[in-house]
Scaffold this active site. Structure first.
Site, PDB file in Angstrom:
ATOM      1  N   ARG A  79       0.839  -1.212   0.000  1.00 52.44           N
ATOM      2  CA  ARG A  79       0.000   0.000   0.000  1.00 52.44           C
ATOM      3  C   ARG A  79       0.870   1.256   0.000  1.00 52.44           C
ATOM      4  O   ARG A  79       0.532   2.256  -0.640  1.00 52.44           O
ATOM      5  CB  ARG A  79      -0.947  -0.027   1.200  1.00 52.44           C
ATOM      6  CG  ARG A  79      -2.055   1.012   1.086  1.00 52.44           C
ATOM      7  CD  ARG A  79      -3.143   0.806   2.121  1.00 52.44           C
ATOM      8  NE  ARG A  79      -2.641   0.994   3.477  1.00 52.44           N
ATOM      9  CZ  ARG A  79      -3.343   0.718   4.572  1.00 52.44           C
ATOM     10  NH1 ARG A  79      -4.584   0.244   4.471  1.00 52.44           N
ATOM     11  NH2 ARG A  79      -2.825   0.911   5.765  1.00 52.44           N
ATOM     12  N   LYS A 182      -2.786   6.462   1.194  1.00 54.83           N
ATOM     13  CA  LYS A 182      -2.652   6.987   2.552  1.00 54.83           C
ATOM     14  C   LYS A 182      -1.794   8.254   2.525  1.00 54.83           C
ATOM     15  O   LYS A 182      -0.723   8.317   3.132  1.00 54.83           O
ATOM     16  CB  LYS A 182      -2.063   5.904   3.468  1.00 54.83           C
ATOM     17  CG  LYS A 182      -2.668   5.915   4.855  1.00 54.83           C
ATOM     18  CD  LYS A 182      -2.423   4.616   5.577  1.00 54.83           C
ATOM     19  CE  LYS A 182      -2.508   4.752   7.080  1.00 54.83           C
ATOM     20  NZ  LYS A 182      -3.782   5.206   7.615  1.00 54.83           N
ATOM     21  N   GLU A 218     -16.452   6.233   4.112  1.00 50.80           N
ATOM     22  CA  GLU A 218     -15.699   5.671   5.234  1.00 50.80           C
ATOM     23  C   GLU A 218     -16.209   6.247   6.549  1.00 50.80           C
ATOM     24  O   GLU A 218     -16.911   7.260   6.576  1.00 50.80           O
ATOM     25  CB  GLU A 218     -14.210   6.021   5.109  1.00 50.80           C
ATOM     26  CG  GLU A 218     -13.564   5.380   3.911  1.00 50.80           C
ATOM     27  CD  GLU A 218     -12.074   5.191   4.111  1.00 50.80           C
ATOM     28  OE1 GLU A 218     -11.690   4.383   4.979  1.00 50.80           O
ATOM     29  OE2 GLU A 218     -11.304   5.860   3.407  1.00 50.80           O
TER      30      GLU A 218
HETATM   31  N1  PLP Z   1      -9.427   4.152   6.186  1.00 47.68           N
HETATM   32  C1  PLP Z   1      -8.588   5.165   6.470  1.00 47.68           C
HETATM   33  C2  PLP Z   1      -8.879   6.499   5.899  1.00 47.68           C
HETATM   34  C3  PLP Z   1      -7.459   4.945   7.282  1.00 47.68           C
HETATM   35  O1  PLP Z   1      -6.638   5.938   7.589  1.00 47.68           O
HETATM   36  C4  PLP Z   1      -7.214   3.658   7.788  1.00 47.68           C
HETATM   37  C5  PLP Z   1      -6.032   3.403   8.606  1.00 47.68           C
HETATM   38  O2  PLP Z   1      -5.017   2.998   8.159  1.00 47.68           O
HETATM   39  C6  PLP Z   1      -8.117   2.642   7.477  1.00 47.68           C
HETATM   40  C7  PLP Z   1      -9.207   2.922   6.680  1.00 47.68           C
HETATM   41  C8  PLP Z   1      -7.893   1.256   7.974  1.00 47.68           C
HETATM   42  O3  PLP Z   1      -6.874   0.633   7.269  1.00 47.68           O
HETATM   43  P1  PLP Z   1      -6.032  -0.519   7.917  1.00 47.68           P
HETATM   44  O4  PLP Z   1      -6.999  -1.577   8.308  1.00 47.68           O
HETATM   45  O5  PLP Z   1      -5.116  -0.971   6.861  1.00 47.68           O
HETATM   46  O6  PLP Z   1      -5.344   0.065   9.084  1.00 47.68           O
HETATM   47  C1  COI Z   2      -6.056   3.131  11.535  1.00 49.31           C
HETATM   48  O1  COI Z   2      -5.076   2.469  11.856  1.00 49.31           O
HETATM   49  O2  COI Z   2      -7.163   2.631  11.370  1.00 49.31           O
HETATM   50  C2  COI Z   2      -5.921   4.570  11.393  1.00 49.31           C
HETATM   51  O3  COI Z   2      -6.751   5.167  10.794  1.00 49.31           O
HETATM   52  C3  COI Z   2      -4.774   5.201  11.997  1.00 49.31           C
HETATM   53  C4  COI Z   2      -4.915   6.672  12.187  1.00 49.31           C
HETATM   54  C5  COI Z   2      -4.127   7.082  13.373  1.00 49.31           C
HETATM   55  C6  COI Z   2      -4.518   7.397  10.958  1.00 49.31           C
END
Ligand code: PLP
Ligand code: COI
Length: 336
Positions: A79, A182, A218
């Protein structure tokens, strides 16, 4: 190391080391551990002016057997490469990324919370343009830093349900913009929204799609999912970050007998769900107790505002794999 492990929040704590590699003259430098918490940055670095920066988030867990497990670092590596590619930054090789994660976790082993405390070691990689430009162009130099911090629950609610408010006044990401990566800028653009929600008493917001305000996007910095009629339903769109937690939950949901639907989800479906939740590395799963829609003044309540049976089942299943209590049948854990 004696810390008040059970009462850790989600925040920065100084540890012994972070690890760094520069991309210079077309190659990555050998990663170096340092105790320096600061960077010496060029005043014209593209990270400061043109938003050339992206980050990642993953966790290491001390397991029931005393071993340390890092959850799916290969997915974070991929990612980060996707974020880097879109922002025209140098893409760190997957192997280098994983080696750096492993090395920085090992160097800070005394900060990995003991098994049974519910805490973990949050790993934060950040990549940015460190080289100067004044024209709007990609930098010639990049810096990848990975630091760690022991953390507790992301929401003060822990696994208790959160109240969410629909935000139609701001968009987190444009339909063909940067929502799928991200990029730091996405989070800067979300601060006003979460601050306003906090002031109204909501720990998180629900974003709708920027084009039509018709579909669920989201839930703050987490993916949204819902349960209905034996189905795990989660929105799919270019403006949603592909969550590694959600990816894992989809696999587990299927194994536990749910049918998985990843598709555009209309906001009108909010009235039909049995359970709802937000998922991400930081919070794992936060059950959503209710969603307030300021436009209609209606509150959708899920499972009487309590965490529902499927949210609990999925949460415990994922945690059990991460803490080594159950077999890791998919090879998700990297054992230190
Ligand atoms: N959506 C957003 C906008 C995020 O910042 C995150 C955090 O990383 C997630 C979803 C969840 O992603 P992940 O499960 O890879 O942490
Ligand atoms: C996550 O890990 O789900 C996040 O969104 C982290 C956040 C601190 C940006």
């Amino acid at each position: 190391m004696e810390l008040d492990w059970k009462n850790l929040g989600f925040g920065y704590m100084k540890t012994d080391y972070n690890i760094r590699s520069y991309y210079r003259d077309g190659a990555w430098t050998t990663p170096v551990l340092t105790s320096d918490e600061t960077v010496n940055l060029h005043i014209a670095a593209t990270a400061l002016h043109y938003g050339q920066n992206a980050f990642e988030g993953l966790k290491a867990f001390r397991g029931a057997d005393g071993k340390v497990r890092i959850f799916r670092p290969d997915e974070n590596a991929k990612r980060l490469r996707s974020s880097a590619s879109y922002l025209r930054m140098a893409e760190p090789p997957v192997e280098m990324f994983i080696d750096m994660v492993r090395e920085v976790v090992k160097a800070n082993e005394r900060y990995i919370p003991p098994y049974g405390t519910g805490a973990s070691l949050y790993i934060r990689p950040v990549l940015f343009g460190s080289g100067p430009q004044v024209g709007v162009k990609p930098a010639d130099e990049y810096l990848l830093i990975i630091f760690v911090s022991p953390v507790g629950p992301y929401y003060k609610e822990g696994f208790n349900p959160i109240k969410v408010i629909i935000d139609r006044d701001h968009d987190r990401a444009a339909p063909l913009g940067t929502g799928h990566i991200k990029a730091g800028g996405n989070y800067g653009a979300s601060l006003i929204s979460s601050e306003e929600a906090h002031h109204k008493g909501y720990p998180s917001v629900l974003y709708l799609d920027a084009r039509e305000k018709k579909y669920i996007d989201e839930s703050g910095a987490a993916n949204f999912f819902a349960i209905r009629d034996g189905k795990y339903i989660t929105p799919k769109s270019h403006s949603i970050l592909p969550s590694i937690t959600n990816l894992s939950l989809m696999t587990l949901a299927e194994e536990l007998g749910l049918k998985v639907e990843a598709r555009p989800v209309e906001a009108t479906e909010l009235s039909t769900f049995e359970e709802a939740g937000a998922c991400g590395t930081a919070a794992v799963i936060s059950p959503i107790g209710s969603v307030f829609d300021p436009e209609t003044n209606h509150t959708y309540v899920y499972n009487n505002g309590e965490s529902g049976p499927w949210c609990q089942k999925l949460y415990h299943k994922l945690r059990a794999i991460q803490y080594g209590e159950e077999p890791d049948n998919h090879g998700w854990n990297l054992i230190l």
